[in-house]
Enzyme design. Structure first.
Site, short mmCIF file in Angstrom:
data_model
loop_
_atom_site.label_atom_id
_atom_site.label_comp_id
_atom_site.label_asym_id
_atom_site.label_seq_id
_atom_site.Cartn_x
_atom_site.Cartn_y
_atom_site.Cartn_z
N LYS A 173 -70.43 10.86 -68.49
CA LYS A 173 -71.46 11.92 -68.26
C LYS A 173 -72.88 11.44 -68.65
O LYS A 173 -73.77 11.87 -67.92
CB LYS A 173 -71.03 13.09 -69.01
CG LYS A 173 -69.75 13.82 -68.38
CD LYS A 173 -68.81 14.70 -69.26
CE LYS A 173 -67.49 15.05 -68.49
NZ LYS A 173 -66.93 16.04 -69.40
N GLN A 181 -66.83 18.49 -75.41
CA GLN A 181 -65.79 17.99 -74.76
C GLN A 181 -64.31 18.27 -75.24
O GLN A 181 -64.23 18.52 -76.20
CB GLN A 181 -65.95 16.26 -74.86
CG GLN A 181 -64.94 15.53 -74.20
CD GLN A 181 -65.06 15.46 -72.46
OE1 GLN A 181 -66.09 15.49 -71.99
NE2 GLN A 181 -64.00 15.61 -72.04
N ASP A 189 -70.37 23.85 -68.89
CA ASP A 189 -68.86 23.79 -68.37
C ASP A 189 -68.57 25.29 -67.72
O ASP A 189 -67.30 25.23 -67.29
CB ASP A 189 -68.16 23.23 -69.53
CG ASP A 189 -67.41 22.10 -69.25
OD1 ASP A 189 -67.37 21.72 -68.06
OD2 ASP A 189 -66.69 21.50 -70.10
#
Ligand code: NAP
Length: 310
Positions: free
Chosen positions: A53, A97, A120
């Site tokens: 990422k 994450q 997200d």
């Protein structure tokens, strides 16, 4: 029937090029889009995902930073980390994450993200926007699935879509996105009766269970489009030979690494029955990172009150 391979890697590469151009436009207006990634502890898979990422950010021109709290962090301490990022003017996107260590209440942490920075798409406000058909930040993997289907010109309106798996991360948002495209959607899970019969109704089948090659021949109607989200590791040589017969590259990979990736759909069945399918790897996976880039730029623009075309 010769099945079309839906090349997720190529589609993701194109989205990343578009993101780079988009980022250049934003930078020309003085904006410096920035993503903060929070990686708790030392989960090796998470470390690999975060690395890719951060690398993608550099390619696209998005500034990034990685915060690495200790494995033993409490929910309250992690909420503090998130809130300090919420408060920072220079941060456009925050990605926590997953998975988080056991002692951390994941939902509590996600609920404290500023929704406008939740790239997200997992904050309840963003999931609510998705449910009610409002524009917003959609979870990256399901948003990527839609990109694969739309950019491959797979017709969705009026067609039967069956999604197997109902997680908040993949299955439920994928079902909502397909519904928004006017597909007729069935959402299946571990308690669904006669899963094979339900799957055989599908024009478009999205498999997101995390069960290696569970979807076999008897689940597929000839001509179905298969989107295989599953990422599972096969470590027995006999399994590699069974699912990838005559595939020397797979066997070589298994010999090198001691395992190879397989999805939730038996690749032999996809090749035999599907009109089109996403391979594993190289299908859905690359889209997840590409959509994170795209969501970060959407967040950067929205925070500055800039229209999508600017
Ligand atoms: P998850 O949270 O474990 O959810 C799995 C879902 O599958 C649950 O809804 C579960 O049903 C259902 N399920 C499990 N066994 C089933 C069965 N035998 N029949 C029917 N349904 C079954 O997993 P997830 O986070 O959604 O991830 C799913 C898969 O996608 C995993 O392999 C994961 O690694 C992969 N993934 C890939 C990417 C990518 O970028 N490629 C991103 C995210 C996830 P219940 O709700 O009834 O338990």
């Amino acid at each position: 029937m010769s099945a079309q391979v839906l090349d997720g890697a190529a589609i993701a590469a194109l989205i990343r090029v578009e993101a780079r151009l988009d980022c250049e436009r934003l930078r020309a207006r003085g904006a410096k889009p920035r993503l903060a990634v929070v990686l708790v502890g030392n989960n090796p898979a998470s470390e690999i995902y975060v690395r890719s990422k951060i690398k993608a950010c550099a390619e696209v021109g998005i500034e990034s930073e990685k915060l690495t709290p200790e494995e033993g962090i409490s929910t309250a301490e992690l909420v503090e980390v998130v809130e300090s990022l919420n408060a920072r003017e220079d941060v456009d996107g925050i990605l926590v994450q997953l998975p988080l260590p056991k002692q951390v209440e994941t939902r509590q942490v996600l609920e404290r993200l500023a929704p406008e920075k939740d790239v997200d798409g997992l904050h309840p406000a963003n999931l609510g926007r998705l449910l009610s058909g409002r524009a917003g930040l959609a979870p990256c993997t399901p948003a990527g699935i839609l990109q694969i289907l739309k950019r491959s010109r797979i017709e969705l309106a009026g067609r039967e879509a069956v999604v197997v798996g109902r997680s908040e991360l993949v299955g439920k948002p994928a079902a909502l996105l397909l519904l928004a495209e006017n597909a007729t959607v069935t959402l299946c899970h571990s308690r669904t009766r006669d899963l094979a019969a339900v799957c055989r109704r599908a024009d478009i089948l999205v498999a997101a269970m995390g069960k290696p090659a569970l979807i076999g021949r008897e689940y597929l109607r000839p001509g179905v489009v298969v989107v295989d989200v599953g990422t599972n590791r096969l470590s027995a040589r006999s399994d590699v030979e069974k699912y990838f017969p005559g595939d020397a590259a797979r066997l070589a990979e298994w010999e090198r690494r001691g395992s190879t990736l397989i999805g939730d759909v038996d690749p032999r069945a996809s090749r035999e029955f599907a009109a089109a399918y996403t391979p594993v790897p190289g299908g859905v996976g690359p889209l997840t990172v590409a959509m994170l880039m795209s969501n970060t730029l959407t967040a950067a623009r929205a925070r500055r009150g800039l229209a999508a075309s600017v």
